[in-house]
Design a protein around this motif. Structure first.
Motif, short mmCIF file in Angstrom:
data_model
loop_
_atom_site.label_atom_id
_atom_site.label_comp_id
_atom_site.label_asym_id
_atom_site.label_seq_id
_atom_site.Cartn_x
_atom_site.Cartn_y
_atom_site.Cartn_z
N SER A 76 0.83 -1.20 0.00
CA SER A 76 0.00 0.00 0.00
C SER A 76 0.87 1.26 0.00
O SER A 76 2.05 1.22 0.37
CB SER A 76 -0.91 0.02 1.24
OG SER A 76 -0.13 0.23 2.40
N ALA A 77 0.27 2.36 -0.38
CA ALA A 77 0.96 3.65 -0.32
C ALA A 77 1.36 3.97 1.11
O ALA A 77 2.42 4.56 1.35
CB ALA A 77 0.06 4.75 -0.89
N ASP A 78 0.54 3.56 2.07
CA ASP A 78 0.86 3.80 3.48
C ASP A 78 2.17 3.14 3.87
O ASP A 78 2.99 3.73 4.57
CB ASP A 78 -0.27 3.28 4.38
CG ASP A 78 -1.57 4.04 4.19
OD1 ASP A 78 -1.57 5.05 3.44
OD2 ASP A 78 -2.58 3.64 4.78
N ARG A 79 2.38 1.93 3.42
CA ARG A 79 3.63 1.22 3.74
C ARG A 79 4.83 1.88 3.05
O ARG A 79 5.91 1.95 3.62
CB ARG A 79 3.55 -0.23 3.32
CG ARG A 79 2.80 -1.06 4.31
CD ARG A 79 3.10 -2.50 4.08
NE ARG A 79 2.64 -3.26 5.21
CZ ARG A 79 2.58 -4.56 5.22
NH1 ARG A 79 2.95 -5.24 4.16
NH2 ARG A 79 2.15 -5.20 6.28
N ARG A 83 8.04 3.43 5.02
CA ARG A 83 9.41 3.02 4.70
C ARG A 83 10.27 4.24 4.32
O ARG A 83 11.40 4.38 4.78
CB ARG A 83 9.39 2.00 3.56
CG ARG A 83 10.75 1.38 3.30
CD ARG A 83 10.75 0.35 2.20
NE ARG A 83 10.43 0.93 0.91
CZ ARG A 83 9.35 0.65 0.19
NH1 ARG A 83 8.47 -0.22 0.62
NH2 ARG A 83 9.14 1.22 -0.98
N MET A 84 9.71 5.14 3.52
CA MET A 84 10.45 6.32 3.09
C MET A 84 10.71 7.28 4.25
O MET A 84 11.69 8.01 4.24
CB MET A 84 9.71 7.02 1.96
CG MET A 84 9.67 6.22 0.68
SD MET A 84 8.77 7.08 -0.62
CE MET A 84 9.98 8.31 -1.06
N ALA A 85 9.83 7.27 5.25
CA ALA A 85 9.99 8.16 6.40
C ALA A 85 11.28 7.88 7.15
O ALA A 85 11.85 8.77 7.79
CB ALA A 85 8.79 8.03 7.34
N ARG A 86 11.78 6.66 7.08
CA ARG A 86 13.03 6.31 7.75
C ARG A 86 14.21 7.08 7.18
O ARG A 86 15.23 7.24 7.83
CB ARG A 86 13.30 4.81 7.62
CG ARG A 86 12.33 3.98 8.41
CD ARG A 86 12.69 2.50 8.35
NE ARG A 86 11.46 1.74 8.42
CZ ARG A 86 11.07 0.83 7.56
NH1 ARG A 86 11.83 0.49 6.56
NH2 ARG A 86 9.92 0.21 7.72
N GLU A 87 14.05 7.57 5.95
CA GLU A 87 15.12 8.33 5.30
C GLU A 87 15.07 9.81 5.66
O GLU A 87 15.91 10.59 5.22
CB GLU A 87 15.02 8.16 3.79
CG GLU A 87 15.15 6.72 3.34
CD GLU A 87 14.72 6.51 1.91
OE1 GLU A 87 14.59 7.50 1.15
OE2 GLU A 87 14.50 5.35 1.53
N ALA A 90 9.58 15.31 6.13
CA ALA A 90 8.30 15.55 6.78
C ALA A 90 7.23 14.75 6.04
O ALA A 90 7.17 14.76 4.83
CB ALA A 90 7.94 17.04 6.75
N VAL A 91 6.41 14.04 6.81
CA VAL A 91 5.35 13.21 6.24
C VAL A 91 4.02 13.93 6.42
O VAL A 91 3.70 14.36 7.52
CB VAL A 91 5.32 11.82 6.91
CG1 VAL A 91 4.15 11.00 6.39
CG2 VAL A 91 6.63 11.10 6.68
N VAL A 92 3.25 14.04 5.33
CA VAL A 92 1.95 14.70 5.36
C VAL A 92 0.86 13.65 5.19
O VAL A 92 0.76 13.03 4.13
CB VAL A 92 1.83 15.75 4.23
CG1 VAL A 92 0.45 16.39 4.24
CG2 VAL A 92 2.92 16.79 4.34
N SER A 93 0.07 13.44 6.25
CA SER A 93 -1.03 12.49 6.18
C SER A 93 -1.94 12.67 7.38
O SER A 93 -1.49 13.07 8.46
CB SER A 93 -0.50 11.05 6.16
OG SER A 93 -1.57 10.13 6.07
N ALA A 102 5.66 7.12 10.86
CA ALA A 102 6.59 8.22 10.57
C ALA A 102 7.23 8.73 11.86
O ALA A 102 8.43 9.00 11.90
CB ALA A 102 5.87 9.34 9.85
N GLU A 103 6.44 8.86 12.93
CA GLU A 103 6.99 9.29 14.21
C GLU A 103 8.02 8.30 14.73
O GLU A 103 9.08 8.68 15.21
CB GLU A 103 5.88 9.49 15.23
CG GLU A 103 5.09 10.76 15.02
CD GLU A 103 3.91 10.89 15.97
OE1 GLU A 103 3.61 9.94 16.74
OE2 GLU A 103 3.27 11.96 15.94
N ARG A 104 7.69 7.00 14.64
CA ARG A 104 8.64 5.97 15.08
C ARG A 104 9.93 6.02 14.27
O ARG A 104 11.00 5.72 14.79
CB ARG A 104 8.01 4.58 14.97
CG ARG A 104 7.04 4.25 16.07
CD ARG A 104 6.66 2.78 16.08
NE ARG A 104 6.13 2.29 14.82
CZ ARG A 104 4.84 2.26 14.50
NH1 ARG A 104 3.93 2.67 15.35
NH2 ARG A 104 4.45 1.80 13.33
N ALA A 105 9.82 6.39 13.00
CA ALA A 105 10.99 6.48 12.13
C ALA A 105 11.78 7.76 12.37
O ALA A 105 12.85 7.94 11.80
CB ALA A 105 10.56 6.39 10.67
#
Length: 176
Positions: A76-79, A83-87, A90-93, A102-105
């Motif tokens: 899914s796009a969520d996954r 995954r990309m948040a680890r890099e 800022a994540v918008v959702s 994203a917070e955990r990452a």
């Protein structure tokens, strides 16, 4: 700054984008990419928009400063966003699971509503007012007993405000 955007989540929260999506999915995606390209030109930031895709997924250009990723049918796009948040970035959702991942990452998390409100604000306000907003010191009700300065936002909220502050024309003389 690098922004990771939950594409359909943002489209479905913005009335003008949602109305374009009702014409077709492609029209909604193009309208979002055009908006983000405008913001990218004004802010100098880059945006990666992630959409749920089919089959093998893929990549596409979305305009200046905007790239588009379609997830595969297996993921899914969520996954992909998690995954990309680890890099970094800022994540918008507004999706709770995406925000938690994203917070955990260690990524900065911005809700879709905050993001859209900031873009709308940047379009309407003159540069001087935007400079005041960039300070990130907005009045928010206290959340309960905390240590430290009660008037200061939490570290997470300050990071969100700094990220949102980058979206205005205050960095450049251009307006959105």
């Amino acid at each position: 700054m690098r922004w990771l955007v939950d594409g359909y989540n943002v489209i479905r929260r913005a009335p003008e984008l949602k109305s374009r999506e009702q014409e077709s999915l492609e029209a909604g995606r193009q309208a979002l990419c055009a908006l983000l390209a405008q913001v990218a030109r004004a802010s100098g930031d880059t945006f990666t928009v992630v959409f749920d895709g089919a089959q093998a997924g893929g990549r596409a250009g979305g305009g200046s400063g905007v790239s588009v990723i379609f997830s595969s049918a297996r993921e899914s796009a969520d996954r992909v966003l998690a995954r990309m948040a680890r890099e970094g970035g800022a994540v918008v959702s507004n999706d709770r699971e995406v925000r938690r991942a994203a917070e955990r990452a260690g990524a900065t998390v911005v809700t879709t509503d905050q993001f859209l409100a900031r873009i709308d604000q940047a379009r309407r306000l003159p540069s001087e007012a935007l400079a005041d907003l960039k300070s990130g010191e907005e009045d928010e009700p206290p959340r309960g007993p905390r240590k430290g300065n009660p008037r200061r936002l939490s570290k997470k909220d300050r990071a969100t405000q700094r990220a949102l502050g980058r979206l205005g024309p205050g960095r450049h003389p251009h307006t959105l």
